[in-house]
Design an enzyme around this catalytic site. Structure first.
Site, PDB file in Angstrom:
ATOM      1  N   SER A 157       0.797  -1.262   0.036  1.00 51.96           N
ATOM      2  CA  SER A 157      -0.109   0.054  -0.060  1.00 51.96           C
ATOM      3  C   SER A 157       0.725   1.435  -0.108  1.00 51.96           C
ATOM      4  CB  SER A 157      -1.105   0.048   1.110  1.00 51.96           C
ATOM      5  OG  SER A 157      -0.249  -0.195   2.413  1.00 51.96           O
ATOM      6  N   ASP A 408      -4.816   6.118  11.085  1.00 49.54           N
ATOM      7  CA  ASP A 408      -3.777   5.639  10.132  1.00 49.54           C
ATOM      8  C   ASP A 408      -2.419   6.357  10.633  1.00 49.54           C
ATOM      9  OD1 ASP A 408      -2.176   4.828   8.205  1.00 49.54           O
ATOM     10  OD2 ASP A 408      -3.499   4.930   6.557  1.00 49.54           O
ATOM     11  N   HIS A 411       0.236   5.328   6.551  1.00 47.78           N
ATOM     12  CA  HIS A 411       0.057   5.905   5.298  1.00 47.78           C
ATOM     13  C   HIS A 411       0.025   7.492   5.123  1.00 47.78           C
ATOM     14  CE1 HIS A 411      -1.751   1.915   5.106  1.00 47.78           C
ATOM     15  NE2 HIS A 411      -0.832   1.898   3.808  1.00 47.78           N
TER      16      HIS A 411
END
Length: 434
Positions: A157, A408, A411
């Protein structure tokens, strides 16, 4: 999703027009860059931040010189090499090329602006290397370099995060058309920029080598990695790629059993299984070794050449539990000297640096093979403010602050710090064109 060796792009039309690149050009390029690239990093230095990305720049001291040949230009560029991996973040009034609504390819969980993040200060910082100035990203320049070529991002990712940043930056000049999508969570996609006949793809391959991911349906809580076999879901398309960006790391921290062929080598965090516990650093190293060797073997002698860029490990910034308020609370970058690159972040980066340098030594006789490290570990470490945090979901505090909120801190918001990765990548590609 279980991993297989089937290439999801196999039956899709591919309209790339291959552009032949002269062998002699690359031979001269490699000769001129030998002093920069071919030196050894002792294993005991992996914890240190060893510079790896160098690129060319100009200064007033060289303005009086007007080289008349490419050889002279390359010699000056080598002398003026810049280490982009060391520097500091400085305020920048200009801001990003795009926003949360002007680009349609941002993954929902990284669109911090549209999800209501109230502070926008994280958008107004620029990376300033210690030795030179990082040029701003010019979409037209990037597309011109990639004219008639195929750029493939391969990895997890984080590779997708960088890809989506690049698509947004390029879309400010030329809109891409999505021409193929497949897989859960859009793991295999391809876009085409008609204006320059440029193709950009993403291949989901979180280990680069063949892997079978854990699935709830199988009631298996560990991944299976076959360290001697490259993942054919992307590698089978290698002959149609002109530049490959490899970006993996975080999935190697998950529970896994490791194989060489059908023989079990050991495992990581596999409670209940009667296998020897082994560290994932050596596994990470072996996966890169297998991957880079596969590229050398399959494309090293190719007349049309291939470029390989390894984006180094990107640190997370969790402070406490992932589902508690304030898991990544910072709103400004770390200042120079405030945060050191150490521990796992330094080790993972070090593995990638050493493996790329070893591959470059092995491939130095192949004029069409170029390898570089996109060393973003330290500059990313210094940006704890750039993650979605709770804004991975829209308006997470609309009804007040609850006891639990998912965060998160891995990311990156788009726009955000990851855009800098692509600024540096453009400079790497510009050097390749010299």
């Amino acid at each position: 999703m279980g991993s297989t060796t089937t290439n999801p792009f196999k039956h899709q039309p591919h309209s790339l027009t291959k552009k032949l690149l002269p062998w002699t050009l690359y031979a001269l390029l490699l000769i001129s860059l030998l002093p920069l690239y071919f030196f050894t990093i002792p294993t005991f230095q992996l914890h240190q931040h060893t510079p790896i990305i160098t690129t060319t720049t100009t200064s007033s001291s060289s303005s009086s010189s007007s080289p008349t040949s490419k050889e002279e230009k390359r010699a000056i560029n080598a002398q003026m090499a810049c280490d982009y991996s060391n520097g500091k973040w400085v305020p920048d009034k200009v801001g990003p090329l795009y926003n949360g609504t002007s680009c349609g390819t941002i993954k929902d969980g990284q669109n911090c602006m549209s999800h209501g993040r109230p502070d926008l200060g994280y958008l107004y910082w620029k990376w300033k290397p210690n030795q030179c100035k990082l040029p701003r990203f010019f979409p037209e320049t990037f597309l011109q370099i990639l004219r008639n070529k195929h750029l493939a991002f391969v990895g997890d990712s984080m590779a997708r995060n960088q890809l989506e940043s690049l698509l947004c930056m390029l879309s400010s000049a030329s809109p891409p058309k999505l021409v193929y999508t497949n897989g859960d969570d859009i793991k295999f996609r391809r876009w085409h920029f008609h204006s320059h006949n440029v193709t950009v793809s993403i291949y989901w391959s979180p280990f680069l080598v063949k892997g079978i991911e854990k699935t709830e349906s199988e009631s298996v809580n560990y991944n299976r990695l076959y360290l001697d076999s490259v993942d054919e879901r992307w590698a089978s398309d290698m002959d149609r790629m002109d530049i490959i960006v490899l970006s993996v790391g975080h999935w190697f921290l998950h529970p896994a059993v490791y194989y060489n062929g059908e023989s079990v080598l050991g495992c990581h965090y596999c409670t209940g299984l009667n296998y020897t516990e082994v560290g994932f650093y050596d596994v990470f190293r072996k996966a890169f070794n297998t991957t880079l060797n596969a590229i050398i073997e399959r494309r090293g002698s190719s007349s049309n050449g291939i470029g390989v860029i390894v984006t180094t490990f990107s640190p997370h910034h969790f402070e406490g539990e992932w589902d508690k308020f304030g898991a990544c609370p910072k709103t400004q970058p770390y200042m120079e000297g405030e945060k050191e690159l150490e521990g796992m972040d330094a080790e993972m980066r070090g593995v990638e640096v050493v493996e790329v340098r070893a591959a470059k030594e092995k491939a130095k006789n192949f004029g069409g093979l170029r390898l570089d490290v996109l060393d973003v570990t330290k500059l990313s470490l210094m940006r704890p403010d750039g993650h979605p945090g709770p804004y991975m979901y829209a308006n997470p505090f609309a009804n007040g602050i609850g006891e639990r909120v998912q965060n998160d801190c891995v990311h990156w918001c788009l726009p955000g710090p990851v855009d800098t990765w692509n600024e540096i990548m453009l400079d790497v590609m510009k050097r390749w064109e010299v």
